[in-house]
Write an enzyme that holds these catalytic residues in place. Sequence first.
Site, PDB file in Angstrom:
ATOM      1  N   ASP A  10      11.118  -0.889  -4.323  1.00  0.00           N
ATOM      2  CA  ASP A  10       9.889  -1.375  -3.882  1.00  0.00           C
ATOM      3  C   ASP A  10       8.859  -1.545  -4.851  1.00  0.00           C
ATOM      4  O   ASP A  10       9.065  -0.941  -5.863  1.00  0.00           O
ATOM      5  CB  ASP A  10       9.518  -0.582  -2.459  1.00  0.00           C
ATOM      6  CG  ASP A  10       8.151  -0.615  -1.898  1.00  0.00           C
ATOM      7  OD1 ASP A  10       7.789  -1.971  -1.618  1.00  0.00           O
ATOM      8  OD2 ASP A  10       7.292   0.217  -1.884  1.00  0.00           O
ATOM      9  N   ASP A  12       4.605  -1.922  -4.060  1.00  0.00           N
ATOM     10  CA  ASP A  12       3.396  -1.039  -4.058  1.00  0.00           C
ATOM     11  C   ASP A  12       3.628   0.269  -3.512  1.00  0.00           C
ATOM     12  O   ASP A  12       4.475   0.495  -2.475  1.00  0.00           O
ATOM     13  CB  ASP A  12       2.493  -1.771  -2.867  1.00  0.00           C
ATOM     14  CG  ASP A  12       2.437  -3.296  -3.311  1.00  0.00           C
ATOM     15  OD1 ASP A  12       1.557  -3.418  -4.543  1.00  0.00           O
ATOM     16  OD2 ASP A  12       2.495  -4.323  -2.845  1.00  0.00           O
ATOM     17  N   GLU A  19      -1.928   0.323  -4.012  1.00  0.00           N
ATOM     18  CA  GLU A  19      -2.741   0.065  -2.665  1.00  0.00           C
ATOM     19  C   GLU A  19      -4.413   0.460  -2.884  1.00  0.00           C
ATOM     20  O   GLU A  19      -5.136  -0.477  -2.602  1.00  0.00           O
ATOM     21  CB  GLU A  19      -2.113   0.865  -1.671  1.00  0.00           C
ATOM     22  CG  GLU A  19      -0.830   0.308  -1.101  1.00  0.00           C
ATOM     23  CD  GLU A  19      -0.727  -1.184  -0.718  1.00  0.00           C
ATOM     24  OE1 GLU A  19      -1.839  -1.832  -0.670  1.00  0.00           O
ATOM     25  OE2 GLU A  19       0.173  -1.699  -0.336  1.00  0.00           O
ATOM     26  N   LYS A  55      -1.776 -11.029   4.622  1.00  0.00           N
ATOM     27  CA  LYS A  55      -2.563 -11.887   5.612  1.00  0.00           C
ATOM     28  C   LYS A  55      -2.398 -11.431   7.015  1.00  0.00           C
ATOM     29  O   LYS A  55      -3.330 -11.165   7.809  1.00  0.00           O
ATOM     30  CB  LYS A  55      -1.732 -13.242   5.572  1.00  0.00           C
ATOM     31  CG  LYS A  55      -1.950 -13.889   4.480  1.00  0.00           C
ATOM     32  CD  LYS A  55      -1.239 -15.336   4.459  1.00  0.00           C
ATOM     33  CE  LYS A  55       0.348 -15.252   4.303  1.00  0.00           C
ATOM     34  NZ  LYS A  55       0.705 -14.912   2.881  1.00  0.00           N
ATOM     35  N   ALA A  85      -7.864 -15.632  -2.390  1.00  0.00           N
ATOM     36  CA  ALA A  85      -8.860 -15.212  -2.995  1.00  0.00           C
ATOM     37  C   ALA A  85      -8.354 -13.785  -3.666  1.00  0.00           C
ATOM     38  O   ALA A  85      -8.719 -13.369  -4.829  1.00  0.00           O
ATOM     39  CB  ALA A  85     -10.190 -15.175  -2.468  1.00  0.00           C
ATOM     40  N   LYS A  86      -8.125 -12.781  -2.621  1.00  0.00           N
ATOM     41  CA  LYS A  86      -7.689 -11.573  -2.900  1.00  0.00           C
ATOM     42  C   LYS A  86      -6.643 -11.737  -3.938  1.00  0.00           C
ATOM     43  O   LYS A  86      -6.705 -10.817  -4.661  1.00  0.00           O
ATOM     44  CB  LYS A  86      -7.105 -11.030  -1.474  1.00  0.00           C
ATOM     45  CG  LYS A  86      -6.703  -9.574  -1.800  1.00  0.00           C
ATOM     46  CD  LYS A  86      -5.074  -9.532  -1.768  1.00  0.00           C
ATOM     47  CE  LYS A  86      -4.686  -8.292  -2.062  1.00  0.00           C
ATOM     48  NZ  LYS A  86      -3.109  -8.367  -1.946  1.00  0.00           N
ATOM     49  N   THR A 123       9.904  -6.337  -2.171  1.00  0.00           N
ATOM     50  CA  THR A 123       8.730  -6.448  -1.754  1.00  0.00           C
ATOM     51  C   THR A 123       8.173  -7.057  -0.624  1.00  0.00           C
ATOM     52  O   THR A 123       8.353  -8.290  -0.663  1.00  0.00           O
ATOM     53  CB  THR A 123       7.830  -5.965  -3.020  1.00  0.00           C
ATOM     54  OG1 THR A 123       6.431  -6.158  -2.518  1.00  0.00           O
ATOM     55  CG2 THR A 123       7.958  -7.458  -3.837  1.00  0.00           C
ATOM     56  N   THR A 125       4.736  -7.825  -1.074  1.00  0.00           N
ATOM     57  CA  THR A 125       3.503  -8.287  -1.729  1.00  0.00           C
ATOM     58  C   THR A 125       3.950  -9.813  -2.245  1.00  0.00           C
ATOM     59  O   THR A 125       5.019 -10.120  -2.525  1.00  0.00           O
ATOM     60  CB  THR A 125       3.101  -7.426  -2.771  1.00  0.00           C
ATOM     61  OG1 THR A 125       1.651  -7.698  -2.917  1.00  0.00           O
ATOM     62  CG2 THR A 125       3.741  -7.626  -4.148  1.00  0.00           C
ATOM     63  N   ASP A 184       8.411   3.892  -0.755  1.00  0.00           N
ATOM     64  CA  ASP A 184       7.598   4.963  -0.596  1.00  0.00           C
ATOM     65  C   ASP A 184       6.783   5.036   0.740  1.00  0.00           C
ATOM     66  O   ASP A 184       6.217   6.065   0.970  1.00  0.00           O
ATOM     67  CB  ASP A 184       6.108   4.803  -1.447  1.00  0.00           C
ATOM     68  CG  ASP A 184       5.494   3.428  -0.955  1.00  0.00           C
ATOM     69  OD1 ASP A 184       6.080   2.394  -0.619  1.00  0.00           O
ATOM     70  OD2 ASP A 184       4.307   3.710  -0.650  1.00  0.00           O
TER      71      ASP A 184
HETATM   72  C1  XBP Z   1       3.115  -3.662   0.145  1.00  0.00           C
HETATM   73  C2  XBP Z   1       2.492  -4.432   1.103  1.00  0.00           C
HETATM   74  C3  XBP Z   1       1.695  -5.417   0.745  1.00  0.00           C
HETATM   75  C4  XBP Z   1       0.519  -5.241  -0.089  1.00  0.00           C
HETATM   76  C5  XBP Z   1      -0.559  -6.491  -0.260  1.00  0.00           C
HETATM   77  O1  XBP Z   1       4.364  -4.144  -0.245  1.00  0.00           O
HETATM   78  O2  XBP Z   1       2.666  -4.430   2.484  1.00  0.00           O
HETATM   79  O3  XBP Z   1       1.271  -6.309   1.942  1.00  0.00           O
HETATM   80  O4  XBP Z   1      -0.288  -4.173   0.572  1.00  0.00           O
HETATM   81  O5  XBP Z   1      -0.098  -7.519  -0.738  1.00  0.00           O
HETATM   82  P1  XBP Z   1       5.687  -3.132  -0.773  1.00  0.00           P
HETATM   83  P2  XBP Z   1      -0.045  -8.998  -0.303  1.00  0.00           P
HETATM   84  O6  XBP Z   1       5.285  -1.570  -0.546  1.00  0.00           O
HETATM   85  O7  XBP Z   1       6.709  -3.712   0.122  1.00  0.00           O
HETATM   86  O8  XBP Z   1       5.925  -3.565  -2.175  1.00  0.00           O
HETATM   87  O9  XBP Z   1      -1.847  -8.997  -0.167  1.00  0.00           O
HETATM   88  O10 XBP Z   1       0.386  -9.804  -1.327  1.00  0.00           O
HETATM   89  O11 XBP Z   1       0.679  -8.971   0.899  1.00  0.00           O
HETATM   90 MG    MG Z   2       5.497   0.350  -0.665  1.00  0.00          MG
END
Ligand code: XBP
Ligand code: MG
Length: 254
Positions: A10, A12, A19, A55, A85-86, A123, A125, A184
Site C-alpha cells: 500500500d 499512503d 496523510e 474525491k 488542484a489538490k 493504492t 491514491t 496500514d
Molecule cells: C489512501 C487514500 C487516498 C489518499 C488521497 O490510499 O485513501 O485517497 O488519502 O489520495 P492508500 P487521492 O492507503 O490506499 O494508499 O486524493 O489521490 O485519492
Molecule cells: Mg494506506
Amino acid sequence: MKQLKMVIFDVDGTLAETERDGHRIAFNRAFIDAGLDWVWNEDLYGELLAVTGGKERIRYFLNNFNSDFRYEGNINELIANLHAAKTKHYVALLESNAIALRPGVIRLINEIRDAGLGMAIATTTTPENVTALIKSTLGEHALDWFDCIAAGDIVPAKKPAPDIFNYCLQQLDLSADECLVFEDSANGVLSSLGAKIPTVVTLNTYTQEDNFRGAISVFNHLGEPDMPCSLISGQTISASYITVDVLKELHAQA
Ligand code: XBP
Ligand code: MG
C-alpha cells in the site's frame, strides 16, 4: 501455502506518512485557492480518513461535516476541480522533498530486490501521486522496480473493496497465496483480505485504533538494525526488524 513471489505495498500510511503532512495540507491549499473557508485540521482529517479516495473524501465531508454548504454550480465538477488542484499541490509538496519513506522501507525494498522477489503497489491514491513519491524518495529509475503499480480510479470500487488487489493479481498473473501485502489501515486490510492475500500491518498514528482482524501480524513499523520494530499483535518473528527471511516466515504462517 505456495512460495512467496511478490510483496505488494500500500502507499499512503504504509510507505510514507503522507496523510497528515501531505494529502491534508494539499487539500487545504486547494480549498484556499478556490476561496473556500474549509479547513481540515489533523483531528477532522482522521475522521475523514474513514472514506478512501480524495474525491470521495470531499463528498463525505460535504455530506457529513458541512451539510449547510450550498453551491450553485455542478457539485461533481467542483469536487473534480478541487481534487485536481489538490493533486497539483500534493505533487509539488513531494517534489520539495517534504515527505520521507517510513523506517525500514528503503532497506526492505532493496533486500526484496536482492532476494529476487517481485514488488508491486496497490493504492487508492491518484497515479501521479505514486510516481511523485517514488521519484522523490527512491529516484525515477525505481519506478521500474515495481511489476505493477495499481492506483486510483483504475478500478471502480476503492478500498475497502478488494478490486484494486484483484486487479493487481490479474496484472501480475499470480495467485493470492503467492503474495504478501503490507497495509496500514482497516480499510486496506479489508481490501487485501477480501482478495484473499496474506497481509501484514505497519500501523501509523491515524490507524492505532483500527481493527486489523485477519492480518498475520501488526507492527509499529518495519524497523531497522538499530531501530527494532515492535509487535503489536499476531505472529511473533525471529528478528528485531522485518527482513526478507521474516517475510517468508510470516507468509508461511498465513
Ligand atoms: C489512501 C487514500 C487516498 C489518499 C488521497 O490510499 O485513501 O485517497 O488519502 O489520495 P492508500 P487521492 O492507503 O490506499 O494508499 O486524493 O489521490 O485519492
Ligand atoms: Mg494506506
